[in-house]
Write an enzyme that holds these catalytic residues in place. Sequence first.
Site, PDB file in Angstrom:
ATOM      1  N   LYS A 188      -0.016  -9.371  -4.085  1.00  0.00           N
ATOM      2  CA  LYS A 188      -1.120  -8.551  -4.578  1.00  0.00           C
ATOM      3  C   LYS A 188      -0.639  -7.786  -5.801  1.00  0.00           C
ATOM      4  CE  LYS A 188      -2.625  -4.409  -3.855  1.00  0.00           C
ATOM      5  NZ  LYS A 188      -2.980  -4.098  -5.244  1.00  0.00           N
ATOM      6  N   GLU A 264      11.126  -0.938  -2.641  1.00  0.00           N
ATOM      7  CA  GLU A 264      11.782  -0.435  -3.860  1.00  0.00           C
ATOM      8  C   GLU A 264      10.859   0.660  -4.383  1.00  0.00           C
ATOM      9  OE1 GLU A 264      12.247   0.379  -7.363  1.00  0.00           O
ATOM     10  OE2 GLU A 264      12.131  -1.717  -8.051  1.00  0.00           O
ATOM     11  N   CYS A 298      10.808   3.207 -12.426  1.00  0.00           N
ATOM     12  CA  CYS A 298      11.243   3.894 -11.206  1.00  0.00           C
ATOM     13  C   CYS A 298      12.659   4.413 -11.378  1.00  0.00           C
ATOM     14  CB  CYS A 298      11.119   2.975 -10.007  1.00  0.00           C
ATOM     15  SG  CYS A 298      11.670   1.320 -10.344  1.00  0.00           S
ATOM     16  N   GLU A 395       9.016  13.049  -9.205  1.00  0.00           N
ATOM     17  CA  GLU A 395       8.959  11.935 -10.152  1.00  0.00           C
ATOM     18  C   GLU A 395       7.702  12.089 -11.027  1.00  0.00           C
ATOM     19  OE1 GLU A 395       8.232   7.980  -8.524  1.00  0.00           O
ATOM     20  OE2 GLU A 395       9.720   7.190  -9.928  1.00  0.00           O
TER      21      GLU A 395
HETATM   22  P1  ADP Z   1       1.448   4.133  -8.437  1.00  0.00           P
HETATM   23  O1  ADP Z   1       1.354   5.513  -7.835  1.00  0.00           O
HETATM   24  O2  ADP Z   1       2.509   4.002  -9.435  1.00  0.00           O
HETATM   25  O3  ADP Z   1       0.128   3.545  -8.857  1.00  0.00           O
HETATM   26  P2  ADP Z   1       1.402   2.882  -5.904  1.00  0.00           P
HETATM   27  O4  ADP Z   1       2.531   2.983  -4.955  1.00  0.00           O
HETATM   28  O5  ADP Z   1       0.158   3.665  -5.620  1.00  0.00           O
HETATM   29  O6  ADP Z   1       2.001   3.201  -7.302  1.00  0.00           O
HETATM   30  O7  ADP Z   1       0.958   1.366  -6.091  1.00  0.00           O
HETATM   31  C1  ADP Z   1       1.836   0.282  -6.112  1.00  0.00           C
HETATM   32  C2  ADP Z   1       1.153  -0.899  -5.444  1.00  0.00           C
HETATM   33  O8  ADP Z   1       0.844  -0.542  -4.102  1.00  0.00           O
HETATM   34  C3  ADP Z   1      -0.170  -1.318  -6.070  1.00  0.00           C
HETATM   35  O9  ADP Z   1      -0.282  -2.732  -6.011  1.00  0.00           O
HETATM   36  C4  ADP Z   1      -1.193  -0.674  -5.163  1.00  0.00           C
HETATM   37  O10 ADP Z   1      -2.449  -1.336  -5.146  1.00  0.00           O
HETATM   38  C5  ADP Z   1      -0.518  -0.806  -3.815  1.00  0.00           C
HETATM   39  N1  ADP Z   1      -0.981   0.136  -2.780  1.00  0.00           N
HETATM   40  C6  ADP Z   1      -1.487   1.382  -2.950  1.00  0.00           C
HETATM   41  N2  ADP Z   1      -1.816   1.929  -1.779  1.00  0.00           N
HETATM   42  C7  ADP Z   1      -1.525   1.009  -0.815  1.00  0.00           C
HETATM   43  C8  ADP Z   1      -1.634   0.979   0.619  1.00  0.00           C
HETATM   44  N3  ADP Z   1      -2.110   1.995   1.300  1.00  0.00           N
HETATM   45  N4  ADP Z   1      -1.207  -0.131   1.263  1.00  0.00           N
HETATM   46  C9  ADP Z   1      -0.690  -1.172   0.590  1.00  0.00           C
HETATM   47  N5  ADP Z   1      -0.576  -1.209  -0.750  1.00  0.00           N
HETATM   48  C10 ADP Z   1      -0.983  -0.138  -1.453  1.00  0.00           C
END
Ligand code: ADP
Length: 497
Positions: A188, A264, A298, A395
């Site tokens: 995804k 990660e 990161c 961060e």
């Molecule tokens: P950022 O804060 O940098 O946008 P995230 O950790 O929110 O980073 O997002 C990184 C990835 O995790 C994206 O592909 C996002 O769609 C996905 N993501 C966000 N929330 C969830 C969740 N609850 N479960 C699984 N994947 C998620």
Amino acid sequence: MASITLKTPHSGDYEQPTGLFINNEFVKAVDGKTFEVINPTDETVICSVQEASEKDVDLAVAAARKAFQGEWRLKTTPEQRGKYLVNLADLFEENMDLLAAVESLDNGKAITMAKGDVGACVGCLRYYGGWADKIEGKVVDTSPDAFNYIRKEPIGVCGQIIPWNFPLLMWAWKIGPAVATGNCVVIKTAEQTPLSALVACTLIKKAGFPPGVINVISGFGKIAGAALSSHMDVDKVAFTGSTVVGRQIMKAAAGSNLKRVTLELGGKSPNIVFADADIDNAISWVNFGIYYNHGQCCCAGSRVYVQEGIYDKFIQRFKERAAKNAVGDPFHEDTFQGPQVSQLQFDRIMGYIEEGKKAGATVEVGGNRIGTKGFFIEPTIFSNVTEDMKIVQEEIFGPVCTVSKFKTKEEVIELGNNTTYGLAAAVHTTNLNTAIEVANSLKAGTVWVNSYNSLHWQLPFGGVKESGHGRELGEAALDNYLQTKTVSIRLGDALFG
Ligand code: ADP
């Protein structure tokens, strides 16, 4: 096939797929939902892409399962797996200009940096292609009556959730080791940046991969990401992103089928400059350490510690260097820093800058928005900070760093480790003993000496503490995607008559 003709200043017209990539075909989402993709440079809508729901995740997982149980597992040799990955690397190389242009359009990264990312994808995919036929087990002698062998087997169907800061590179880092070891994947992409991965999907079939081995879906974290990490037929989830979401992924795995998890996550990495460092080099690396990829790394070196003897000189020279970074149109060949990826990230970063000012820190340079359209922020340096300030602890994920003064090696080791994170760190010194002592004492997955952001596909990368666990890249990443089976064969007569 769902697609639209788009144009970038670097590639001219091109065909942008917009579907979900399942079974080697671009398909529409079951519910027919789509979402808009925003250009961070001018805030316009680039196009809409299909949005995966739980139903689409089910279809993608079923495709991966079918491939894993069928041709891929039963008929494809390790040599063939390697060949497909090498083919994919070659196709990335042939299509470098297009892939980089789409990356710059969607993510806003400078075109020269985007080309660097595609080059690193090529290296990574080719490297893991080389590993595919070198996955070996062991024979263990326990007695003359037994023959024991230990097999390394693929885990099965792997869900892989990637972020928006390196859309293509994270795609390659995830696919390479998973496919080399014989797994099938559902990736995804991040909702902010789905486009380059979809273009890359057009190369998967050409590279020779059978249907279902690599499936790529666009969609939101809370829907498609959550469905993937809690899916009962996904055997492993690999995630790159924020620590907050990393915790949710672990909970989802624990609450479903206890799938294996590798993470990660975030960082707040210290970049330490001793008084005996080559100051010109140190300033270049400190500048690159924080401002590369607009601070959206990161492992960004966001906490700079400078030894007291050179502190004033360092601040002066670092300010001058940062102010010279070319910020602007990502398609301009001289640009070093483009826009931040989204309105949300822009607002978060500006919020931290305000927070730092209110807390009493000094803005040495930057601190403002650039222009009125697009998410551009000046490279920003804060000094006069204290360890408890949010801008030192949290961060920021933008072009903002703090600079603090230290006296002794012991003190800076403690300061460097004064964080819940542990992804990366760096030390700048001409004294070999100092370099090794500090590198060995810092709690981080990677420590650079007289350098920063020097990642390479042959070298493992990942975190300790709340920066996650498991390693990407290098031989170490293969372990994320393999499980161990013991086969013990009795050779003599029955032991108990
Ligand atoms: P950022 O804060 O940098 O946008 P995230 O950790 O929110 O980073 O997002 C990184 C990835 O995790 C994206 O592909 C996002 O769609 C996905 N993501 C966000 N929330 C969830 C969740 N609850 N479960 C699984 N994947 C998620």
